[in-house]
Design a protein around this motif. Sequence first.
Motif, PDB file in Angstrom:
ATOM      1  N   ILE A 168      41.151  -2.456   4.577  1.00  0.00           N
ATOM      2  CA  ILE A 168      40.558  -3.738   4.995  1.00  0.00           C
ATOM      3  C   ILE A 168      39.242  -3.506   5.739  1.00  0.00           C
ATOM      4  CG2 ILE A 168      40.890  -5.659   6.641  1.00  0.00           C
ATOM      5  CD1 ILE A 168      42.353  -6.047   3.971  1.00  0.00           C
ATOM      6  N   HIS A 169      39.196  -2.460   6.555  1.00  0.00           N
ATOM      7  CA  HIS A 169      37.988  -2.233   7.351  1.00  0.00           C
ATOM      8  C   HIS A 169      37.013  -1.264   6.676  1.00  0.00           C
ATOM      9  CE1 HIS A 169      39.131  -4.643  10.803  1.00  0.00           C
ATOM     10  NE2 HIS A 169      40.374  -4.279  10.520  1.00  0.00           N
ATOM     11  N   THR A 204      44.731 -10.175   1.997  1.00  0.00           N
ATOM     12  CA  THR A 204      45.311  -9.391   3.091  1.00  0.00           C
ATOM     13  C   THR A 204      45.862  -8.093   2.513  1.00  0.00           C
ATOM     14  OG1 THR A 204      47.383 -10.584   2.783  1.00  0.00           O
ATOM     15  CG2 THR A 204      45.968 -11.344   4.559  1.00  0.00           C
ATOM     16  N   ASP A 205      45.972  -7.099   3.376  1.00  0.00           N
ATOM     17  CA  ASP A 205      46.540  -5.818   2.968  1.00  0.00           C
ATOM     18  C   ASP A 205      47.121  -5.173   4.226  1.00  0.00           C
ATOM     19  OD1 ASP A 205      45.962  -3.829   0.284  1.00  0.00           O
ATOM     20  OD2 ASP A 205      46.620  -2.832   2.138  1.00  0.00           O
ATOM     21  N   ASN A 264      33.069  -1.697   1.743  1.00  0.00           N
ATOM     22  CA  ASN A 264      34.163  -2.627   1.998  1.00  0.00           C
ATOM     23  C   ASN A 264      34.144  -3.772   0.987  1.00  0.00           C
ATOM     24  OD1 ASN A 264      32.151  -4.458   2.885  1.00  0.00           O
ATOM     25  ND2 ASN A 264      32.148  -3.440   4.882  1.00  0.00           N
ATOM     26  N   VAL A 295      44.151  -7.567   7.994  1.00  0.00           N
ATOM     27  CA  VAL A 295      45.320  -6.684   7.920  1.00  0.00           C
ATOM     28  C   VAL A 295      46.550  -7.548   8.144  1.00  0.00           C
ATOM     29  CG1 VAL A 295      46.451  -4.672   8.912  1.00  0.00           C
ATOM     30  CG2 VAL A 295      43.952  -4.809   8.896  1.00  0.00           C
ATOM     31  N   VAL A 327      38.978 -11.046   4.761  1.00  0.00           N
ATOM     32  CA  VAL A 327      40.212 -10.297   4.482  1.00  0.00           C
ATOM     33  C   VAL A 327      40.760  -9.847   5.834  1.00  0.00           C
ATOM     34  CG1 VAL A 327      39.652  -9.496   2.162  1.00  0.00           C
ATOM     35  CG2 VAL A 327      38.860  -8.170   4.110  1.00  0.00           C
TER      36      VAL A 327
END
Length: 468
Positions: free
Chosen positions: A252-253, A245-246, A271, A290, A288
Amino acid sequence: MALHCGKTCRQYLLHLAHDHVDFRLPEIKALLSLRGQQCVPSENFREMSPFWHLNGLSEDDVRSVMSRTVCAKSAFELWGHGNTAAELKSSLLGYPLKDMAPFLKEESTYKINVYTFNKTLLFKDRIEKIDALGYLPFQGKVNLKDPDHIFCLLEDYGLDPNDIPEEPFHIYFGRWIADGQRELIRSHSVKKRHFIGNTSMDAGLSFIMANHAKVKAHDLVYDPFVGTGSLLVACSHFGAYVCGTDIDYNTIHGVGKASRKNQKWRGPDENIRANLRQYDRECFFLDVMVSDASKPVWRKGALFDAIITDPPYGIRESTRKTGSHKEIINPPEELSGESHVPVSMAYHLSDIFADLLNFAAHHLVMGGRLVYWFPVYRPEYCEEMVPLHPCLSLISNCEQTLSSHTSRRLITMEKIKEPEESDVLSQLADPRFSPYQGHNSFREKYFSGLTKKNGKSNERTTTESDVS
Ligand SMILES: C[S@@+](CC[C@H](N)C(=O)[O-])C[C@H]1O[C@@H](n2cnc3c(N)ncnc32)[C@H](O)[C@@H]1O
């Protein structure tokens, strides 16, 4: 041969790369413990030396370490060693002939390499050294291109390039068994990576982190500050399923501004998933998303075999977290009467580490490992600053120097018990469980010692991707 545990054991020699010196022993220990083995160094073991001889292992143990290590270059079955050529000879003549014989047969081919550390020898001197081994009963033919067996004479001329002795301090002779995985550093270099960012983790260090974490096939690994997913790439290489996660939507996208020179926007498919695809590891990519690490979204319970991460230190990216109703701030006068929830607010380093350790205590499986980087202002650093947790045991703490006054430490911890309510109280009461508050000003300290030249710092011992 060494006597160990009442039986005769072979000795093995590891030839280690002379970079990331601090990270080597924890890496080898972690890889051996994956096989239920301990690292048993010989007497006179010197951690700084590029040569370690280890006792109590089998050839399979050594091969297994070499199939993973990026810190060791090669491994040998040690047949003899000594401080002088004469000592080497008597050590080699004491090695059991029955153990040598299978590799010296008439029908097999061989070659002997000479490797010197901290000294370059002329070709003729190398040949002389090989000829001097004439007392070994080689029966087979020499084949330099494709030999059945490779042997190596390794000479250690010490660590000081300004004081190279005439004769080596120590000489080893052994049968080559396997090379380590140094090639991964080149093949996975971020320079050739599909999707990179300003803080993408260097390939060698990513693999070292995965090894310190004892990541293995079918593990579930999580990176809460995933960025461009370099750590997921390394873990998936060892067959682990990975997720992360970030807080940054664009990362992320895989959209927004590109980090590469001469490229304005990120291209299609730039990505994390594509990074794994680049190395044929897409099948290990879970997903992954957000998410803010200060407000984890995972349901309660042990889930991850390893948590590996490089939290932001505020040097190349801000340390922010999302605001919430708990953090309602005083509204400006014109809005008085309305409660104002901040969109984002500072995420102090001490809180980042406290949250990370608490998260790991709750979400690691028992025996699972947390591996993360901890930035340090060197003039003030002492071991007590490294945050502890009642459920996590500190396994290793390795320094990577960034400049004369800053470094980062790779901290490895292992979960030893499930969290209980009493742990919260002991965390509050025991200062060892409260991370060092001074690190909140790491950013100011980082920049304080740098002399500026043309707007750029001129005191760097690191590569661009080294500092987060
Ligand atoms: C040092 S970078 C990680 C780099 C990553 N290891 C890589 O190889 O690309 C730190 C990351 O933490 C993210 N971050 C910052 N604050 C965060 C937060 N509160 N929650 C989750 N991620 C955050 C940043 O967006 C950044 O991508």
